[in-house]
Scaffold this motif. Structure first.
Motif, PDB file in Angstrom:
ATOM      1  N   GLN A 162      58.882 -12.914 -17.305  1.00  0.00           N
ATOM      2  CA  GLN A 162      59.662 -11.679 -17.213  1.00  0.00           C
ATOM      3  C   GLN A 162      58.860 -10.595 -16.507  1.00  0.00           C
ATOM      4  O   GLN A 162      59.378  -9.836 -15.687  1.00  0.00           O
ATOM      5  CB  GLN A 162      60.039 -11.180 -18.614  1.00  0.00           C
ATOM      6  CG  GLN A 162      61.188 -11.919 -19.237  1.00  0.00           C
ATOM      7  CD  GLN A 162      61.815 -11.113 -20.375  1.00  0.00           C
ATOM      8  OE1 GLN A 162      61.291 -10.089 -20.774  1.00  0.00           O
ATOM      9  NE2 GLN A 162      62.929 -11.601 -20.880  1.00  0.00           N
ATOM     10  N   ALA A 163      57.561 -10.537 -16.852  1.00  0.00           N
ATOM     11  CA  ALA A 163      56.719  -9.512 -16.228  1.00  0.00           C
ATOM     12  C   ALA A 163      56.724  -9.663 -14.723  1.00  0.00           C
ATOM     13  O   ALA A 163      56.865  -8.701 -13.975  1.00  0.00           O
ATOM     14  CB  ALA A 163      55.308  -9.613 -16.787  1.00  0.00           C
ATOM     15  N   TYR A 175      55.593  -4.060 -16.040  1.00  0.00           N
ATOM     16  CA  TYR A 175      56.410  -4.537 -17.145  1.00  0.00           C
ATOM     17  C   TYR A 175      56.098  -3.829 -18.448  1.00  0.00           C
ATOM     18  O   TYR A 175      56.981  -3.428 -19.184  1.00  0.00           O
ATOM     19  CB  TYR A 175      56.186  -6.041 -17.306  1.00  0.00           C
ATOM     20  CG  TYR A 175      56.994  -6.680 -18.405  1.00  0.00           C
ATOM     21  CD1 TYR A 175      56.382  -7.173 -19.551  1.00  0.00           C
ATOM     22  CD2 TYR A 175      58.375  -6.803 -18.293  1.00  0.00           C
ATOM     23  CE1 TYR A 175      57.122  -7.767 -20.558  1.00  0.00           C
ATOM     24  CE2 TYR A 175      59.128  -7.402 -19.294  1.00  0.00           C
ATOM     25  CZ  TYR A 175      58.491  -7.887 -20.416  1.00  0.00           C
ATOM     26  OH  TYR A 175      59.235  -8.477 -21.414  1.00  0.00           O
ATOM     27  N   ALA A 197      50.218  -7.427 -16.301  1.00  0.00           N
ATOM     28  CA  ALA A 197      51.505  -6.762 -16.502  1.00  0.00           C
ATOM     29  C   ALA A 197      51.390  -5.324 -16.941  1.00  0.00           C
ATOM     30  O   ALA A 197      52.385  -4.693 -17.249  1.00  0.00           O
ATOM     31  CB  ALA A 197      52.318  -7.532 -17.541  1.00  0.00           C
ATOM     32  N   ILE A 248      60.252  -8.698 -13.235  1.00  0.00           N
ATOM     33  CA  ILE A 248      60.499  -7.254 -13.216  1.00  0.00           C
ATOM     34  C   ILE A 248      59.694  -6.586 -12.117  1.00  0.00           C
ATOM     35  O   ILE A 248      60.201  -5.732 -11.372  1.00  0.00           O
ATOM     36  CB  ILE A 248      60.171  -6.619 -14.580  1.00  0.00           C
ATOM     37  CG1 ILE A 248      61.133  -7.115 -15.640  1.00  0.00           C
ATOM     38  CG2 ILE A 248      60.143  -5.121 -14.469  1.00  0.00           C
ATOM     39  CD1 ILE A 248      61.908  -6.062 -16.360  1.00  0.00           C
ATOM     40  N   GLU A 249      58.452  -6.997 -12.004  1.00  0.00           N
ATOM     41  CA  GLU A 249      57.636  -6.364 -10.978  1.00  0.00           C
ATOM     42  C   GLU A 249      58.153  -6.699  -9.586  1.00  0.00           C
ATOM     43  O   GLU A 249      58.186  -5.853  -8.692  1.00  0.00           O
ATOM     44  CB  GLU A 249      56.184  -6.825 -11.123  1.00  0.00           C
ATOM     45  CG  GLU A 249      55.233  -5.728 -10.748  1.00  0.00           C
ATOM     46  CD  GLU A 249      53.790  -6.047 -11.072  1.00  0.00           C
ATOM     47  OE1 GLU A 249      52.915  -5.664 -10.286  1.00  0.00           O
ATOM     48  OE2 GLU A 249      53.554  -6.695 -12.114  1.00  0.00           O
ATOM     49  N   ALA A 268      58.881  -0.895 -17.815  1.00  0.00           N
ATOM     50  CA  ALA A 268      60.048  -1.509 -18.446  1.00  0.00           C
ATOM     51  C   ALA A 268      59.972  -1.495 -19.966  1.00  0.00           C
ATOM     52  O   ALA A 268      60.971  -1.308 -20.639  1.00  0.00           O
ATOM     53  CB  ALA A 268      60.205  -2.934 -17.947  1.00  0.00           C
TER      54      ALA A 268
END
Lengths: 296, 391, 454
Positions: free
Chosen positions: C212-213, C224, C278, C216-217, C298
């Motif tokens: 996810q990190a 993140y 992250a 998102i980045e 985030a």
């Protein structure tokens, strides 16, 4: 300086004169100018504090890297002044700091004179013992002190706040140093005239130690005013808070993230009286060129 | 003719003299026999009593208690947990398991310390300082750097209190870094501002101003300022197009940042003391020096420094004493971090005493610090103009 | 000449101040604060009890206010509740004591204990309870609660645990506060990490977390994760949570520190991964918060006390969620504010009843405290009774009150926690080797807990 023996009158050279004058002016004012510049840089953090104190807290939660307030508000100051007891806290600080300073000046000057000029048995041992009192941290000493004061019912009183500091040997150390520097001849002249030690002390030593007394007064006042640990444990009732503990009590958790402007405003309000005091008294620190030897 | 202003008992000082005979003769005629109980003595006690009373009550008693508590296992809050501990607290502080001695432990530091014997030897030969002092200092140097610093836990052993020596070392580092810086800056500022004009008055106030801030405010300002995303350091970085690191977050630079902040905050103290001291230097001595053709540096060395000697000693001794006891601003700004790089001894004492309630152990550590400060002060008195301040 | 006169005038002023001090200063019987509205010292009318608490001072917004729905901060809630209690005709007046900034609270409180004169009622964190209860400084409340109409069984499991020491009840818990993940839903949406209902998808394993990190980045350019990496022991809290999620413990049954374990090493690995890939480990409390509120990050790992604040401040879609479960079970750091009765001040039955009456009043208003501050209500009846339905975000993390993980209830914990936080921090700030950091942490923790053998 050098005497002219010629009969020639030096011819005036306006250009050279102007240059000489300019150099002279530069030499006179550049150092001061540099000092002024340095002083302004020196005070940037203070300026920043002042700037933040005039900025609304909500804006500060987004950005604190400002030299000028993006939006000026007096709310931070007003919210402090509006606190019902803040006037009372200020008065407490004033009473305690003034009393401590007055007592310390008197007591330290007298003891300093004794150490610097008078003879008594045990002086060589007593002086180091007295100075050693500076070498024990307050954090360790305050518990036994707290218990003594508890026994005498002195907590939440003004004397409870100013008495402990009178025993601090900083003043004695300073006054002894400066009294020892006063030339003996003046004292001896007075002694020959038959003056008592007390008169010599009052009329010769004290006036001549003006700068030292001023220095000690300034330190004692500032240090007492900003003292936090002792008032924290000794003055627990809200009416007896000093301005330091009182303002601290206003702080919620993580206050620097949520109310930075208010924190800075409190800092400004607590510091301004001290600065005013310094400005008034610092003139006493400088004797002035005209007073040279023997003129005191 | 100007008068010699520093009191009797001085060592030979190098300043411009222009008339000396009178004071010494007067002294010889005047001094009463100190062992005779003369009226002066009674008056002396009168002058001393108010201070001594306050000192005995509010200082000696608590300090005495702290000394005693150092021999106890003294729980701050629980009376039932207080018992005699003898030297246990000290053993816990200093010692560990599997203790051994080796030549190479902390070898760099020890070599530097022992290297100080060289200038000492030189001044022994030149005779510029009393030999007794030199001998004492030499013995101390050898004891500390030669022997004591070689002791450490050997294989499989550990210090009883791993944080003690680390925090003491940090305190020493702070003292070494801050003392010359803050004393030197104070002196420089005092010399520059020693004139009675409105402008210099304003300048004096400006340089002194940080001193009036409380520790809470000062640390708040600096912690924010040094943070690249919160403070002015970030703005400056932007101008130069780089992101600076947060000094307080770097184990290499945190201590320096603390020294800088402390200098900014407390130099006003030294400034005021030096100003006061400068007032006692006879102006005519400067004029006489000028007549003799001295330049600014020579005037400084031969008129100012000797004239300020007492004040310099006062300032240095006080500065060292206060630096050894540093705590407040470090605790708030870094809480001893990062990675213990700024944990000073008083923080350790405070935590053991008030966080862990071990007041006896905290007292024992305070006694140790107290003795260290006394030793350092004694050495300072030996070398910064040996005469004492009494008549 | 002028100098001398100046000195004389100053001297006179100071002398006057001294006289004023000697005569006018309040001694041991000050008048109570104005907002109490009732009579002073015990004259048969009202019994006065003293209260020590942190949370700040907010008289200027709460003076005379007794309606707790007007409160917006911790300080205001507790002060208004106190005002309301004093207004009631119950024969008790509560006087607030103490000027401590919250991080000096325990120094001041301990000193009052040492002097033998502690307040009647004091607030205390659950992680501090063992130190005071273990020294017999607090009154055991097992027999008093029923008489004060306080139902201990109504408290959730962690709350009960936090209020007990060696089998006895020593406190009345007021809330549970703990770690939360504050989420910028807009950024999750931009990265395609939301479900059909528009709620952000929380990772269910470490690999998913790191994925996810990256996502998102890549999709949004934002970092993140952020948290306070060095100011307060926030990293240690996440460590505690991750160890608990793996079923581990940081202190074993004998009171020895057990952080250098497979669970501990794994937890530290995750923290360092977050730090290096992250997050920005140079951020402290204030800047990590600013970054989140500004929309640059985030996820912010912070606590329950800022939910209302972020709700107000965020100009993006904000959600406060429980710490995601990355291993076998739920686990996140929790602590509690509780009310204790120091023994030395509550020996007299009349005063004791007064203290209990005040604490019972606070017990009844736990819902208001939770609603006003964002902390978790810790009573099952309050959690299920609908009191908090209107408060924003609470539904997202309400059952955290049943699953929070408190620090071990052992004496000397404050020092051990500091040592642990120190060593953990060394790994992401000074690149200390994680293995030796955990080993050193254990050694130092055992020193603090008194379980080290000489």
């Amino acid at each position: 300086m050098s005497s002219t023996t010629t009969t020639e009158v030096p011819r005036s050279d306006p250009a050279a004169d102007l240059r000489a004058r300019r150099v002279h002016l530069l030499r006179k004012h550049v150092p001061t100018g540099l000092l002024l510049l340095l002083a302004f840089i020196w005070l940037i953090p203070v300026w920043w504090m002042f700037s933040l104190s005039l900025t609304p807290n909500e804006l500060l939660q987004l950005n604190t890297q400002i030299l000028l307030p993006p939006q000026v508000t007096l709310d931070n100051f007003v919210s402090v002044i509006q606190v019902g007891l803040s006037g009372r806290w200020f008065l407490n600080s004033l009473i305690v700091a003034s009393s401590t300073t007055l007592l310390t000046l008197i007591v330290s000057a007298m003891a300093g004179y004794a150490f610097a000029r008078l003879k008594f048995p045990g002086k060589k041992i007593l002086f180091p013992v007295v100075i050693a009192g500076l070498m024990v941290p307050q954090e360790v000493m305050f518990i036994p002190l707290f218990l003594i004061f508890e026994q005498f019912g002195l907590h939440n009183t003004h004397p409870g706040l100013f008495l402990p500091r009178v025993g601090i040997p900083l003043g004695v150390f300073i006054m002894t140093t400066f009294f020892a520097a006063i030339p003996r001849e003046i004292e001896e002249a007075a002694e020959v005239d038959g003056a008592s030690k007390w008169r010599i002390f009052r009329q010769i030593m004290l006036p001549m130690a003006g700068p030292a007394l001023t220095a000690l007064a300034i330190f004692t006042f500032v240090l007492t005013w900003n003292d936090y640990l002792w008032p924290l444990v000794s003055a627990t009732e809200r009416e007896m808070f000093t301005i330091t503990t009182g303002l601290a009590s206003l702080q919620g958790n993580f206050a620097q993230a949520t109310e930075l402007g208010a924190l800075m405003a409190r800092g400004v309000l607590a510091s301004v009286p001290l600065l005013v005091m310094f400005v008034i008294f610092q003139r006493q620190l400088i004797r002035g060129i005209s007073l040279g030897s023997g003129g005191k | 003719m100007s008068v010699v202003r520093d009191g009797e008992g001085d060592q030979a000082t190098m300043h411009v003299q222009s008339g000396v005979a009178a004071p010494k003769k007067a002294k010889a005629a005047r001094t009463p026999d100190p062992t005779r109980f003369s009226p002066t003595d009674l008056g002396a006690w009168g002058f001393l009593l108010p201070f001594l009373a306050a000192y005995a009550l509010f200082m000696l008693y608590p300090v005495g208690q702290a000394l005693v508590m150092g021999f106890f296992d003294w729980d701050f809050l629980d009376i039932t947990r207080r018992q005699w501990a003898g030297w246990d607290n000290y053993r816990r502080m200093f010692w560990g398991t599997e203790m051994t001695w080796s030549v190479d432990h902390l070898v760099v530091l020890r070599v530097i310390g022992l290297a100080l014997l060289i200038p000492l030897a030189r001044s022994w030969r030149k005779g510029s300082l009393p030999r007794a002092s030199i001998a004492t200092l030499a013995i101390m140097l050898v004891a500390i750097f030669g022997v004591i610093l070689g002791i450490h836990p050997g294989e499989g052993g550990r210090w009883f209190d791993s944080q003690f020596w680390l925090s003491f070392g940090n305190t020493l580092l702070f003292v070494a870094m801050s003392t010359p810086a803050i004393v030197g800056t104070g002196l420089a500022l005092a010399l520059a501002l020693n004139r009675p004009s409105r402008l210099t008055g304003l300048l004096r106030a400006m340089f002194f101003a940080p001193y009036v801030l409380s520790v809470a405010v000062m640390t708040l300002i600096w912690a924010f300022m040094l943070n690249p995303s919160l403070g002015l350091v970030g703005l400056v970085g932007d101008w130069f197009g780089a992101t600076p690191i947060n000094l307080l977050n770097s184990s290499t630079w945190a201590m320096s940042a603390i020294v800088l902040a402390t200098l900014w905050w407390t130099v006003g103290f030294n400034l005021v003391l030096f100003l006061a001291g400068l007032q006692d230097i006879d102006v005519q001595q400067y004029e006489a020096a000028s007549l003799d053709g001295a330049n600014a540096w020579q005037k400084f060395r031969h008129v100012t420094v000797p004239g300020l000697r007492r004040t310099i000693r006062l300032v240095v001794v006080l500065q060292v004493i206060y630096s050894f006891q540093i705590f407040g601003q470090v605790f708030i700004m870094t809480r001893g971090g990062p990675d213990g790089a700024t944990r000073v001894l008083i923080q350790h004492i405070f935590e053991r005493g008030f966080r862990d309630f071990e007041l006896g152990y905290a007292s024992a550590m305070s006694v140790f610090l107290f003795i260290v400060i006394i030793l350092v002060s004694v050495v300072q008195f030996m070398f910064l103009g040996g005469e004492e301040d009494e008549a | 000449m002028r100098d001398r006169r100046l000195f004389r005038i100053t001297g006179l002023l100071l002398a006057l101040a001294l006289v004023a001090a000697a005569c006018g200063g309040d001694d041991d019987t000050p008048a109570p604060a104005d907002d109490d509205g009732s009579d002073a010292v015990a004259d048969g009318e009202d019994i006065e009890i003293t209260l020590a608490r942190f949370f700040g001072d907010c008289d200027e917004t709460t003076e005379g206010v007794t309606d707790v729905s007007e409160a917006t901060t911790e300080c205001e809630v507790i002060q208004i509740l106190t005002n309301a209690f004093n207004e009631e005709d119950n024969g008790v007046t509560v006087e607030r004591l103490g000027g401590a900034v919250w991080d000096q609270y325990y120094t001041q409180l301990s000193t009052t204990f040492a002097g033998g004169n502690p307040p009647h009622v004091a607030v205390m964190h659950s992680h501090r309870l063992p130190d005071f209860a273990g020294r017999s400084l607090l009154r055991p409340l097992d027999d008093d609660l029923a008489g004060a109409d306080i139902d201990f069984a109504d408290f959730t499991e962690p709350a009960q645990q936090g209020a007990m020491f060696e089998g006895d009840i020593f406190a009345v818990p007021f809330d549970i506060h703990g770690s939360l993940w504050h989420v910028n839903v807009d950024l999750f949406e931009q990265a395609g990490l939301v479900d059909d209902a528009g709620d952000p998808i929380m990772p269910t394993s470490v690999d998913e977390l790191l994925e996810q990190a990256e996502t998102i980045e890549a999709e949004t350019g934002a970092l993140y994760f952020s948290q306070d990496w060095f100011e307060f022991a926030v990293g240690a809290r996440l460590f505690l949570g991750l160890v608990a999620q793996q079923g581990g413990d940081i202190v074993d049954a004998d009171g020895n520190a057990t952080v250098n374990t497979p669970e501990g090493q794994e937890a530290l690995r995750v923290l360092n991964e977050l730090a290096t890939t992250a997050s920005d480990p140079s951020q402290g409390y204030t800047d990590s918060e600013s970054a989140f509120v500004a929309g640059d990050v985030a996820v912010l790992h912070n606590g329950t006390w800022v939910v209302d604040q972020y709700n107000r401040q965020a100009d993006f879609n904000y959600a406060a969620l429980q710490v995601p479960i990355l291993y076998d079970q739920s686990g996140f750091w929790g602590d509690a504010h509780m009310w204790v009765l120091p023994d030395a001040s509550n020996e007299d039955a009349v005063e004791r009843d007064a203290s209990l009456a005040f604490v019972a009043f606070l017990y009844e208003n736990i819902g208001s405290w939770a609603a006003g501050t964002g902390h978790l209500a810790n009573r099952t009846s309050v959690l299920t009774g609908g009191e908090l339905d209107d408060a924003p975000q609470r539904a997202n993390y309400a059952d955290a009150a049943d699953t929070a993980v408190f620090v071990p209830a052992v004496e000397g914990w404050a020092g051990a926690w500091d040592s642990l936080a120190d060593e953990l921090q060394a790994t992401w700030i000074s690149d200390k080797d994680p293995q030796s950091a955990l080993a050193d942490a254990e050694e130092r923790m055992n020193e603090n807990l008194g379980t080290v053998t000489d």
